[in-house]
Design a protein around this motif. Structure first.
Motif, PDB file in Angstrom:
ATOM      1  N   GLY A   1       0.727  -1.721   0.310  1.00  0.00           N
ATOM      2  CA  GLY A   1      -0.175  -0.151  -0.623  1.00  0.00           C
ATOM      3  C   GLY A   1       0.901   1.300   0.057  1.00  0.00           C
ATOM      4  N   MET A   2       1.261   1.526   0.625  1.00  0.00           N
ATOM      5  CA  MET A   2       3.075   3.080   0.874  1.00  0.00           C
ATOM      6  C   MET A   2       3.782   2.957  -0.232  1.00  0.00           C
ATOM      7  SD  MET A   2       2.496   4.017   3.714  1.00  0.00           S
ATOM      8  CE  MET A   2       3.676   5.086   4.484  1.00  0.00           C
ATOM      9  N   GLY A   3       3.815   1.635  -1.240  1.00  0.00           N
ATOM     10  CA  GLY A   3       4.453   1.985  -2.224  1.00  0.00           C
ATOM     11  C   GLY A   3       3.663   2.516  -3.518  1.00  0.00           C
ATOM     12  N   ILE A   4       2.620   1.689  -3.782  1.00  0.00           N
ATOM     13  CA  ILE A   4       1.386   2.095  -4.496  1.00  0.00           C
ATOM     14  C   ILE A   4       1.452   3.810  -4.592  1.00  0.00           C
ATOM     15  CG2 ILE A   4      -0.985   2.014  -5.062  1.00  0.00           C
ATOM     16  CD1 ILE A   4      -0.894  -0.602  -4.683  1.00  0.00           C
ATOM     17  N   LEU A   5       1.073   3.935  -3.125  1.00  0.00           N
ATOM     18  CA  LEU A   5       0.599   5.443  -2.939  1.00  0.00           C
ATOM     19  C   LEU A   5       2.043   6.429  -3.216  1.00  0.00           C
ATOM     20  CD1 LEU A   5      -1.268   5.125   0.587  1.00  0.00           C
ATOM     21  CD2 LEU A   5      -2.071   5.538  -1.685  1.00  0.00           C
TER      22      LEU A   5
ATOM     23  N   ALA B   1       4.370  10.456  -6.508  1.00  0.00           N
ATOM     24  CA  ALA B   1       4.758  10.926  -7.936  1.00  0.00           C
ATOM     25  C   ALA B   1       4.759  10.978  -8.767  1.00  0.00           C
ATOM     26  CB  ALA B   1       6.175   9.793  -7.725  1.00  0.00           C
ATOM     27  N   VAL B   2       3.792  10.175  -9.392  1.00  0.00           N
ATOM     28  CA  VAL B   2       3.103  10.681 -10.537  1.00  0.00           C
ATOM     29  C   VAL B   2       1.950  11.629 -10.630  1.00  0.00           C
ATOM     30  CG1 VAL B   2       0.670   9.742 -12.338  1.00  0.00           C
ATOM     31  CG2 VAL B   2       2.578   8.094 -11.424  1.00  0.00           C
ATOM     32  N   PHE B   3       2.193  12.089  -9.457  1.00  0.00           N
ATOM     33  CA  PHE B   3       1.320  13.300  -9.312  1.00  0.00           C
ATOM     34  C   PHE B   3       2.316  14.419  -9.486  1.00  0.00           C
ATOM     35  CE2 PHE B   3      -2.920  12.532  -6.439  1.00  0.00           C
ATOM     36  CZ  PHE B   3      -3.444  11.427  -7.542  1.00  0.00           C
ATOM     37  N   PHE B   4       3.177  14.678  -9.033  1.00  0.00           N
ATOM     38  CA  PHE B   4       4.628  14.964  -9.254  1.00  0.00           C
ATOM     39  C   PHE B   4       4.703  15.655 -10.249  1.00  0.00           C
ATOM     40  CE2 PHE B   4       9.109  16.046  -9.679  1.00  0.00           C
ATOM     41  CZ  PHE B   4       9.236  17.286  -9.117  1.00  0.00           C
ATOM     42  N   TYR B   5       4.785  14.595 -11.409  1.00  0.00           N
ATOM     43  CA  TYR B   5       5.042  13.936 -12.868  1.00  0.00           C
ATOM     44  C   TYR B   5       4.249  15.750 -13.688  1.00  0.00           C
ATOM     45  CZ  TYR B   5       6.108  12.512 -17.748  1.00  0.00           C
ATOM     46  OH  TYR B   5       5.923  12.790 -19.442  1.00  0.00           O
ATOM     47  N   TYR B   6       2.399  15.115 -13.121  1.00  0.00           N
ATOM     48  CA  TYR B   6       2.110  16.234 -13.980  1.00  0.00           C
ATOM     49  C   TYR B   6       2.193  17.387 -13.148  1.00  0.00           C
ATOM     50  CZ  TYR B   6       0.501  11.947 -16.611  1.00  0.00           C
ATOM     51  OH  TYR B   6       0.793  10.692 -17.459  1.00  0.00           O
ATOM     52  N   ASP B   7       2.043  17.756 -11.846  1.00  0.00           N
ATOM     53  CA  ASP B   7       1.418  18.978 -11.284  1.00  0.00           C
ATOM     54  C   ASP B   7       2.956  19.156 -10.064  1.00  0.00           C
ATOM     55  OD1 ASP B   7       1.202  21.553 -10.220  1.00  0.00           O
ATOM     56  OD2 ASP B   7      -0.010  20.167  -8.937  1.00  0.00           O
TER      57      ASP B   7
ATOM     58  N   PRO C   1       6.062  21.520  -5.026  1.00  0.00           N
ATOM     59  CA  PRO C   1       7.561  20.307  -4.361  1.00  0.00           C
ATOM     60  C   PRO C   1       7.088  19.776  -2.963  1.00  0.00           C
ATOM     61  CG  PRO C   1       8.155  22.886  -4.750  1.00  0.00           C
ATOM     62  CD  PRO C   1       6.761  23.159  -5.331  1.00  0.00           C
ATOM     63  N   GLY C   2       5.478  20.184  -2.393  1.00  0.00           N
ATOM     64  CA  GLY C   2       5.018  19.553  -1.726  1.00  0.00           C
ATOM     65  C   GLY C   2       4.481  18.211  -2.427  1.00  0.00           C
ATOM     66  N   ASN C   3       4.587  17.921  -3.520  1.00  0.00           N
ATOM     67  CA  ASN C   3       4.330  16.416  -4.398  1.00  0.00           C
ATOM     68  C   ASN C   3       5.523  15.263  -4.204  1.00  0.00           C
ATOM     69  OD1 ASN C   3       1.876  17.783  -4.553  1.00  0.00           O
ATOM     70  ND2 ASN C   3       2.046  17.777  -6.768  1.00  0.00           N
ATOM     71  N   LEU C   4       6.405  16.082  -4.482  1.00  0.00           N
ATOM     72  CA  LEU C   4       7.512  15.437  -4.433  1.00  0.00           C
ATOM     73  C   LEU C   4       8.007  14.839  -2.885  1.00  0.00           C
ATOM     74  CD1 LEU C   4       9.586  13.911  -5.317  1.00  0.00           C
ATOM     75  CD2 LEU C   4      11.232  16.535  -5.604  1.00  0.00           C
ATOM     76  N   LEU C   5       7.581  16.303  -1.827  1.00  0.00           N
ATOM     77  CA  LEU C   5       8.294  15.925  -0.456  1.00  0.00           C
ATOM     78  C   LEU C   5       7.561  14.840   0.050  1.00  0.00           C
ATOM     79  CD1 LEU C   5       9.049  19.713   0.508  1.00  0.00           C
ATOM     80  CD2 LEU C   5      10.302  17.746   0.277  1.00  0.00           C
ATOM     81  N   LEU C   6       5.541  14.963  -0.464  1.00  0.00           N
ATOM     82  CA  LEU C   6       5.053  14.125   0.184  1.00  0.00           C
ATOM     83  C   LEU C   6       4.837  12.166  -0.392  1.00  0.00           C
ATOM     84  CD1 LEU C   6       2.574  12.968   1.576  1.00  0.00           C
ATOM     85  CD2 LEU C   6       0.974  13.561  -0.650  1.00  0.00           C
ATOM     86  N   ALA C   7       5.853  12.457  -1.623  1.00  0.00           N
ATOM     87  CA  ALA C   7       5.490  10.955  -2.278  1.00  0.00           C
ATOM     88  C   ALA C   7       7.863  10.460  -1.704  1.00  0.00           C
ATOM     89  CB  ALA C   7       6.331  10.850  -3.930  1.00  0.00           C
TER      90      ALA C   7
ATOM     91  N   GLY D   1      -5.760  11.717  -1.372  1.00  0.00           N
ATOM     92  CA  GLY D   1      -6.482  11.738  -1.989  1.00  0.00           C
ATOM     93  C   GLY D   1      -7.034  12.973  -2.165  1.00  0.00           C
ATOM     94  N   ALA D   2      -6.284  14.004  -1.092  1.00  0.00           N
ATOM     95  CA  ALA D   2      -7.070  15.767  -1.583  1.00  0.00           C
ATOM     96  C   ALA D   2      -5.527  16.324  -2.515  1.00  0.00           C
ATOM     97  CB  ALA D   2      -5.548  16.350   0.049  1.00  0.00           C
ATOM     98  N   LEU D   3      -4.394  15.333  -3.199  1.00  0.00           N
ATOM     99  CA  LEU D   3      -3.790  15.276  -3.906  1.00  0.00           C
ATOM    100  C   LEU D   3      -4.836  15.467  -5.216  1.00  0.00           C
ATOM    101  CD1 LEU D   3       0.019  15.030  -3.440  1.00  0.00           C
ATOM    102  CD2 LEU D   3      -1.279  17.061  -3.619  1.00  0.00           C
ATOM    103  N   SER D   4      -5.493  14.031  -5.320  1.00  0.00           N
ATOM    104  CA  SER D   4      -6.418  13.813  -6.218  1.00  0.00           C
ATOM    105  C   SER D   4      -7.568  14.808  -6.581  1.00  0.00           C
ATOM    106  CB  SER D   4      -6.979  12.266  -6.412  1.00  0.00           C
ATOM    107  OG  SER D   4      -7.302  12.283  -5.091  1.00  0.00           O
ATOM    108  N   VAL D   5      -8.257  15.088  -5.449  1.00  0.00           N
ATOM    109  CA  VAL D   5      -9.177  16.418  -5.656  1.00  0.00           C
ATOM    110  C   VAL D   5      -8.562  18.012  -5.695  1.00  0.00           C
ATOM    111  CG1 VAL D   5     -10.457  18.254  -4.034  1.00  0.00           C
ATOM    112  CG2 VAL D   5      -9.868  15.310  -3.508  1.00  0.00           C
ATOM    113  N   ARG D   6      -7.611  18.237  -5.739  1.00  0.00           N
ATOM    114  CA  ARG D   6      -6.439  19.178  -5.684  1.00  0.00           C
ATOM    115  C   ARG D   6      -6.820  19.507  -7.348  1.00  0.00           C
ATOM    116  NH1 ARG D   6      -5.035  23.268  -1.996  1.00  0.00           N
ATOM    117  NH2 ARG D   6      -4.581  22.753   0.067  1.00  0.00           N
ATOM    118  N   LEU D   7      -5.737  18.157  -7.934  1.00  0.00           N
ATOM    119  CA  LEU D   7      -6.190  18.356  -9.356  1.00  0.00           C
ATOM    120  C   LEU D   7      -6.521  17.719  -9.713  1.00  0.00           C
ATOM    121  CD1 LEU D   7      -2.549  15.231  -9.554  1.00  0.00           C
ATOM    122  CD2 LEU D   7      -2.287  18.200 -10.005  1.00  0.00           C
TER     123      LEU D   7
END
Length: 592
Positions: A196-200, A205-211, A214-220, A385-391
């Motif tokens: 689960g942690m690996g998938i998340l 990381a995919v979210f960071f690729y499209y957006d 820095p917060g997206n990369l730091l979250l990964a 999920g919050a990132l997906s909502v923002r995107l």
């Protein structure tokens, strides 16, 4: 967004099922017919030998209410006296978890009969600082096999010592036939958590690729570091990286913990937007990140045991501030900030549980440390999920902006077309006005030319008559009458000047007229200059001197001689009018 809402209950069910399996696994020993009595003895000197411990009375050991013991961050040595009684003959497993305790010495009596001296015990060395045993060991525990006789009490003494980690362990005794089942269940739970942690982490990381925020990369990175920490605490790093023991796994575990602490601090800064929403809290989190750097240094130098309590307090304060800020801004941006608030609240609960358990502020069972792992998994899920909502909101906003831009472009095109039509009408009207003005100007010039032609024609005949009479008068005067001859000469010059003025002005009028067409002819450049100089002298009554070079005297040009002469006369007129000498010196007309 809908995907996360759909799968959050499923993940919650998986987590609850995993916890239930853990509880069922831990309780199966209590449900079996093996009686376990655990007593503890603390050795601050770290010098008590097994012979001395064995010689002590049972009353000198403190009874333990549970199968687990937790002494927190301490340098004391703890001895466990474990008395096992089985209702039947069986082979059993004594398991110690977690397996990151630095030094573990297990003394097991040989079982033929009740041991009377220390030498009748078998000594098994294990622990984080020792090589991994070749057999009887899994990635999740330290274990030994036992042969239990019916209704006979078997004694096991366990020495626990910590160098750089918390001193806590749970003693589990269960039939050997359950070993494979327990390991399978444990591996499934651990594998599900890491999966689960690996998938998340990959999703983040995919979210960071499209957006590229820095917060997206730091979250990964933060999610990855939590998984690295659990690689150490669950024993995988010991099995894979440090099978020979030593302090390597301690350094790996302490450094990964503090790197996770730093990554979590910076992630909170960007996820909670502290720099924009709370500058003072932003500075506080940066200070906590600096504490993490100190922790890394202490881990490398082997001082993690000393600095860890301060890190626990810092972790609780950091988690509390993050949760408070997340709850305070929970309704700032709809569902995304509410998910963010839930994520940091869950993490706060996990951090408080594990830190309270490790520091022994409250005597909590050792399984409470798994609350932190579950909290990290839920936090990563909720923040993803919050990132997906923002995107998704950004995507919807982008689509709305594109539609609005298209509408605006269409409206702008209509307005531009209307403006072009209006400007075209204005240009047509302006062109018509200019053409009318041009026609009027041309008509005026035509009238001026005709006027000058009429004036020239009307003046030419009287002037010719006057000049004829002047010449006749001059012929009738005797040569000796110089005074009258002089007067007549002046009259001739005046008449010539008047004729020249009329001719020049008539030429100028023709030059400006619409019907003017130059008449080209081959002419001598010197003759054109000389003729212009003569006309200039008659017209301007000034001294004009020509200076024609030898090479120019033989040059022939193709031009309109009359109009070119008018142009030269115009230059001479300007020279006479604006000359500084004003007649004191001649005007020189040169031709080179």
């Amino acid at each position: 967004m809908h995907i996360f809402y759909r799968y959050v209950p499923l993940l919650m069910a998986l987590v609850v099922t995993s916890l239930a399996l853990c509880v069922q696994t831990s309780r199966s020993a209590a449900a079996s017919d093996i009686s376990v009595d655990i007593r503890t003895l603390t050795d601050p000197s770290r010098a008590v030998t097994f012979e001395q411990v064995f010689a002590l009375n049972t009353a000198q050991f403190l009874p333990s209410a549970r199968r687990d013991v937790n002494f927190g961050y301490t340098r004391n040595v703890v001895w466990l006296r474990v008395a096992l009684t089985s209702a039947s003959d069986r082979r059993a497993i004594l398991s110690l978890t977690p397996n990151f305790v630095d030094l573990i010495d297990i003394y097991v009596d040989r079982g033929e009969q009740r041991a009377q001296v220390a030498s009748e015990f078998t000594h098994v060395k294990t622990g984080d600082h020792r090589p991994v045993p070749a057999a009887g060991m899994s990635a999740l525990d330290d274990a030994v096999e036992l042969d239990l006789k019916a209704h006979e009490t078997r004694l096991i003494y366990i020495r626990l010592a910590s160098v750089s980690n918390v001193l806590a362990t749970e003693v589990q005794v269960y039939p050997r036939v359950e070993r494979a089942w327990r390991n399978t269940v444990a591996m499934l739970i651990v594998g599900s958590w890491f999966g689960g942690m690996g998938i998340l982490c990959i999703v983040q990381a995919v979210f960071f690729y499209y957006d590229r925020k820095p917060g997206n990369l730091l979250l990964a990175i933060s999610t990855l570091m939590v998984a690295v920490v659990y690689t150490g605490t669950l024993g995988a790093s010991r099995m894979l990286l440090f099978p020979l023991g030593g302090v390597g796994n301690d350094v790996f575990l302490s450094v990964s913990i503090w790197l996770c602490f730093i990554a979590s601090a910076f992630t909170a800064i960007y996820i909670l937007e502290l720099k924009e929403n709370s500058p003072w809290l932003h500075r506080v989190f940066l200070a906590f990140a600096a504490i993490g750097l100190i922790g890394i240094g202490c881990g490398v130098l082997g001082l993690h045991l000393i600095f860890a309590p301060f890190g626990n307090v810092a972790s609780i304060v950091l988690a509390t501030l993050a949760a408070a800020q997340a709850l305070r801004t929970a309704n700032a941006s709809g569902a995304a900030t509410r998910l963010r608030a839930a994520a940091y609240t869950v993490l706060w609960a996990g951090v408080v549980a594990v830190m309270v358990q490790r520091t022994v502020l409250i005597d909590l069972p050792i399984w409470t440390v798994h609350i932190y792992g579950v909290a990290c998994l839920l936090q990563a899920l909720l923040l993803t999920g919050a990132l997906s909502v923002r995107l998704r909101a950004a995507e919807n906003l982008n689509l709305a902006m594109q539609k609005q831009a298209l509408v605006d472009a269409q409206e702008a095109e209509v307005q531009a077309r209307m403006l072009v039509e209006e400007r075209t009408r204005e240009l047509v009207a302006a062109r018509q006005t200019a053409e009318d003005a041009l026609q009027a100007e041309l008509a005026s010039q035509q009238q001026q030319v005709r006027f000058m032609e009429v004036i020239s024609h009307q003046y030419r005949t009287p002037l010719a008559a006057i000049r004829t009479n002047v010449d006749n008068v001059g012929l009738s005067l005797p040569p000796s009458d110089e005074a009258n001859h002089t007067r007549l000469e002046r009259m001739r010059k005046g008449i010539l000047r008047l004729v020249e003025v009329l001719e020049v002005n008539l030429s100028r009028a023709r030059l400006q007229g619409a019907s003017f067409r130059p008449v080209f002819a081959h002419a001598s450049a010197a003759d054109v200059v000389e003729a212009a100089a003569v006309r200039g002298r008659d017209l301007l009554q000034s001294r004009i001197v020509t200076d024609i070079s030898d090479d120019a005297a033989v040059v022939r040009i193709q031009a309109d001689p009359d109009m070119l002469g008018v142009a030269i006369v115009n230059l001479l007129e300007n020279a006479v009018k604006y000359s500084r000498s004003r007649g004191r010196e001649p005007v020189v007309l040169s031709c080179r």
